[in-house]
Design a protein around this motif. Structure first.
Motif, short mmCIF file in Angstrom:
data_model
loop_
_atom_site.label_atom_id
_atom_site.label_comp_id
_atom_site.label_asym_id
_atom_site.label_seq_id
_atom_site.Cartn_x
_atom_site.Cartn_y
_atom_site.Cartn_z
N PRO A 37 0.80 -1.23 0.00
CA PRO A 37 0.00 0.00 0.00
C PRO A 37 0.84 1.28 0.00
N TYR A 38 2.14 1.15 0.28
CA TYR A 38 2.99 2.33 0.38
C TYR A 38 4.29 2.13 -0.40
N ALA A 39 4.82 3.23 -0.90
CA ALA A 39 6.17 3.28 -1.44
C ALA A 39 7.02 4.13 -0.50
N ALA A 40 8.33 4.14 -0.75
CA ALA A 40 9.25 4.96 0.04
C ALA A 40 10.07 5.80 -0.91
N GLU A 41 10.43 7.02 -0.48
CA GLU A 41 11.24 7.85 -1.36
C GLU A 41 12.10 8.84 -0.57
N ARG A 42 13.02 9.46 -1.31
CA ARG A 42 13.87 10.53 -0.78
C ARG A 42 13.81 11.68 -1.76
N THR A 43 13.31 12.82 -1.33
CA THR A 43 13.18 13.98 -2.20
C THR A 43 14.53 14.67 -2.36
N LEU A 44 14.91 14.91 -3.62
CA LEU A 44 16.14 15.64 -3.90
C LEU A 44 15.87 17.11 -4.21
N LEU A 45 14.76 17.38 -4.89
CA LEU A 45 14.39 18.75 -5.24
C LEU A 45 12.89 18.82 -5.41
N ASP A 46 12.27 19.84 -4.82
CA ASP A 46 10.83 20.06 -4.98
C ASP A 46 10.61 21.55 -5.14
N GLY A 47 10.30 21.98 -6.37
CA GLY A 47 10.14 23.40 -6.62
C GLY A 47 9.50 23.66 -7.95
N PRO A 48 9.57 24.90 -8.43
CA PRO A 48 8.90 25.26 -9.67
C PRO A 48 9.39 24.49 -10.89
N ASP A 49 10.62 23.96 -10.85
CA ASP A 49 11.16 23.21 -11.99
C ASP A 49 10.66 21.77 -12.04
N GLY A 50 10.17 21.26 -10.92
CA GLY A 50 9.72 19.88 -10.89
C GLY A 50 9.99 19.23 -9.54
N PHE A 51 9.60 17.97 -9.45
CA PHE A 51 9.79 17.18 -8.24
C PHE A 51 10.72 16.02 -8.60
N PHE A 52 11.90 15.96 -7.96
CA PHE A 52 12.97 15.02 -8.30
C PHE A 52 13.25 14.17 -7.07
N ALA A 53 13.23 12.84 -7.22
CA ALA A 53 13.34 11.96 -6.05
C ALA A 53 13.87 10.59 -6.43
N VAL A 54 14.34 9.87 -5.41
CA VAL A 54 14.60 8.43 -5.51
C VAL A 54 13.45 7.72 -4.82
N TRP A 55 12.95 6.66 -5.43
CA TRP A 55 11.69 6.02 -5.01
C TRP A 55 11.83 4.51 -5.09
#
Length: 238
Positions: A37-55
Motif C-alpha cells: 500500500p505504500y512506497a518509500a522515497e527521498r526527495t532531492l528537489l521540490d520546486g517550480p522546476d519539478g519534483f525530483f526523487a529516488v523512489w
C-alpha cells in the motif's frame, strides 16, 4: 566574489545513496489493486522546476492516470511490466528508461521491488486531449546505443525533453534558458562547481539537478554519458 543570493544551487546525490541509501518518506500507492500500500522515497528537489526523487515500491498492481503531470524515470533495479490503456506493454528492468506523459493511462505490475530516480514535471500547452502511450527505452539502448551528434532524444513533448547525452572532456551538458536540467550519470566523471564555490563530484550512478537560473562551471574528467531531462519552462509559484 559576490554571488547573487537568488542563484539556485545544484543538487547532488552520490551513487551509493542513489542505489542503496535510505528512503525516509512514506508515500501512499492508492489506488492499489493488490500488493504494497505504500512506497518509500527521498526527495532531492521540490520546486517550480519539478519534483525530483529516488523512489522504491514492493510488488503489487497499480492502475494510474496521468491527469496532472508527466513523469520521467530511470530504473535502478527491480522487475515490472508497464501496460498502456490499449494493452501495449513493456518490461522494466535495471537501466531502462520510462516516460509517462501527461494523459497517459495504464497499469504498473511490479514483481520485484522497483527502485528508480524520477522527475515529475508540469506540462505546458498544447496538451493532449486523449490518452497517450508511454515512451520506453530498453537497457541496451540506454547504455550502449551510438549517439550521433552526441545525443539520442528519447522523448520530447509538453512535459519536457529526455535524452541520452555524451559529453567529452572540456565540454559541458547543454542547458536551455528557463529550463532546469536533471541528470543521472550512466558513465564517466566530472566536477560541478556552483557560483558560490560548492563542488560536487559526479560519478557513474550519481544523480544531479541544475535548477533554472543555475550558474557555475563543469570540469569533465572522463567522457560522460548521462540521461538528461530538460524540464518545461519554469513554473513560478504565485
Amino acid at each position: 566574489m559576490t554571488v547573487d543570493p537568488r542563484t539556485p544551487p545544484s543538487v547532488h546525490l552520490g551513487p551509493h545513496q542513489v542505489a542503496r541509501g535510505p528512503l525516509p518518506e512514506k508515500i501512499s500507492m492508492e489506488p492499489v489493486t493488490e500488493g504494497a500500500p505504500y512506497a518509500a522515497e527521498r526527495t532531492l528537489l521540490d520546486g517550480p522546476d519539478g519534483f525530483f526523487a529516488v523512489w522504491a515500491c514492493d510488488a503489487g498492481v497499480y492502475p494510474r492516470v496521468k491527469d496532472r503531470r508527466g513523469s520521467f524515470m530511470y530504473i535502478l533495479s527491480g522487475d515490472a511490466t508497464i501496460t498502456d490503456a490499449d494493452g501495449t506493454s513493456h518490461e522494466l528492468t535495471a537501466d531502462s528508461v520510462l516516460v509517462l506523459p501527461y494523459a497517459w493511462e495504464g497499469t504498473w505490475r511490479i514483481r520485484e521491488t522497483i527502485r528508480k530516480v524520477y522527475l515529475h514535471t508540469t506540462p505546458v500547452p498544447p496538451l493532449p486531449g486523449a490518452p497517450v502511450p508511454c515512451a520506453f527505452t530498453p537497457t541496451e539502448q540506454v547504455l550502449h546505443a551510438p549517439l550521433p551528434g552526441g545525443r539520442a532524444v528519447l522523448f520530447d513533448g509538453p512535459d519536457g525533453r529526455c535524452a541520452v547525452l555524451a559529453c567529452e572532456p572540456g565540454s559541458a551538458p547543454p542547458t536551455e534558458p528557463g529550463r532546469a536540467v536533471f541528470l543521472h550519470v550512466l558513465d564517466g566523471d566530472a566536477t560541478v562547481t556552483d557560483a558560490d564555490g560548492t563542488r560536487h563530484e559526479l560519478t557513474t550512478g550519481s544523480s544531479a539537478a541544475l535548477p533554472s537560473g543555475w550558474t557555475g562551471t563543469w570540469d569533465v574528467h572522463r567522457t560522460l554519458r548521462t540521461l538528461a531531462i530538460h524540464s518545461t519552462p519554469r513554473q513560478d509559484t504565485p
